[in-house]
Design an enzyme around this catalytic site. Sequence first.
Site, PDB file in Angstrom:
ATOM      1  N   CYS A 134      21.718 -73.335 -95.815  1.00  0.00           N
ATOM      2  CA  CYS A 134      20.604 -72.710 -96.521  1.00  0.00           C
ATOM      3  C   CYS A 134      19.980 -73.670 -97.543  1.00  0.00           C
ATOM      4  CB  CYS A 134      21.080 -71.484 -97.281  1.00  0.00           C
ATOM      5  SG  CYS A 134      21.600 -70.112 -96.254  1.00  0.00           S
ATOM      6  N   GLU A 169      19.069 -73.146-100.633  1.00  0.00           N
ATOM      7  CA  GLU A 169      19.635 -73.095-101.988  1.00  0.00           C
ATOM      8  C   GLU A 169      20.837 -74.025-102.111  1.00  0.00           C
ATOM      9  OE1 GLU A 169      18.833 -70.622 -99.955  1.00  0.00           O
ATOM     10  OE2 GLU A 169      18.629 -68.718-101.014  1.00  0.00           O
TER      11      GLU A 169
HETATM   12  N1  THU Z   1      18.242 -69.116 -95.220  1.00  0.00           N
HETATM   13  C1  THU Z   1      18.168 -69.866 -96.364  1.00  0.00           C
HETATM   14  O1  THU Z   1      17.858 -71.065 -96.320  1.00  0.00           O
HETATM   15  N2  THU Z   1      18.442 -69.257 -97.541  1.00  0.00           N
HETATM   16  C2  THU Z   1      18.785 -67.936 -97.661  1.00  0.00           C
HETATM   17  O2  THU Z   1      19.144 -67.496 -98.732  1.00  0.00           O
HETATM   18  C3  THU Z   1      18.654 -67.052 -96.501  1.00  0.00           C
HETATM   19  C4  THU Z   1      18.653 -67.737 -95.190  1.00  0.00           C
HETATM   20  C5  THU Z   1      17.965 -69.779 -93.943  1.00  0.00           C
HETATM   21  C6  THU Z   1      19.176 -69.943 -93.059  1.00  0.00           C
HETATM   22  C7  THU Z   1      18.547 -70.042 -91.694  1.00  0.00           C
HETATM   23  O3  THU Z   1      18.171 -71.394 -91.468  1.00  0.00           O
HETATM   24  C8  THU Z   1      17.280 -69.211 -91.804  1.00  0.00           C
HETATM   25  O4  THU Z   1      17.050 -69.024 -93.193  1.00  0.00           O
HETATM   26  C9  THU Z   1      17.363 -67.865 -91.129  1.00  0.00           C
HETATM   27  O5  THU Z   1      18.467 -67.150 -91.553  1.00  0.00           O
END
Ligand code: THU
Length: 130
Positions: free
Chosen positions: A53, A55
């Site tokens: 993710c 973050e």
């Molecule tokens: N994702 C993030 O980058 N941060 C979050 O807090 C929620 C999900 C990304 C992970 C994945 O690459 C995409 O969003 C779909 O879940």
Amino acid sequence: MTQEELVEFAQQVREQAHAPYSNFKVGAALETEEGRIFTGCNVENSSYGLSMCAERVAIFKAISEGFRHFKRIAVIAETRSPVRPCGACRQVISDLFPPNADVILANLQGDLEVAKICELLPAPFDRSFF
Ligand code: THU
């Protein structure tokens, strides 16, 4: 720095997202106590579970550069209402930011919400348990 300016950093880095599987691009930007900004985007993998993710990319970049006193973090995605961090990211933010740190939630339409990490993850697991 205003909340909007931190969101702008998150919006810019979102463009770098590698999200060919979900097509859901996320950007994050954190501010350290020293006033430094670290950004991150989500990075997906063909072995889906290895994806990371936005973050956590921003946080791990900052830690690896020697910064560990964090003030607040902004996250942005193309969503109807401001995007919310996943549970894993809430746990990582909770471990490394003060309980009252602001998490700034945004979307591309300019909607913005602010929540404290202790509100997004009440009663977390932490080092006091070991
Ligand atoms: N994702 C993030 O980058 N941060 C979050 O807090 C929620 C999900 C990304 C992970 C994945 O690459 C995409 O969003 C779909 O879940």
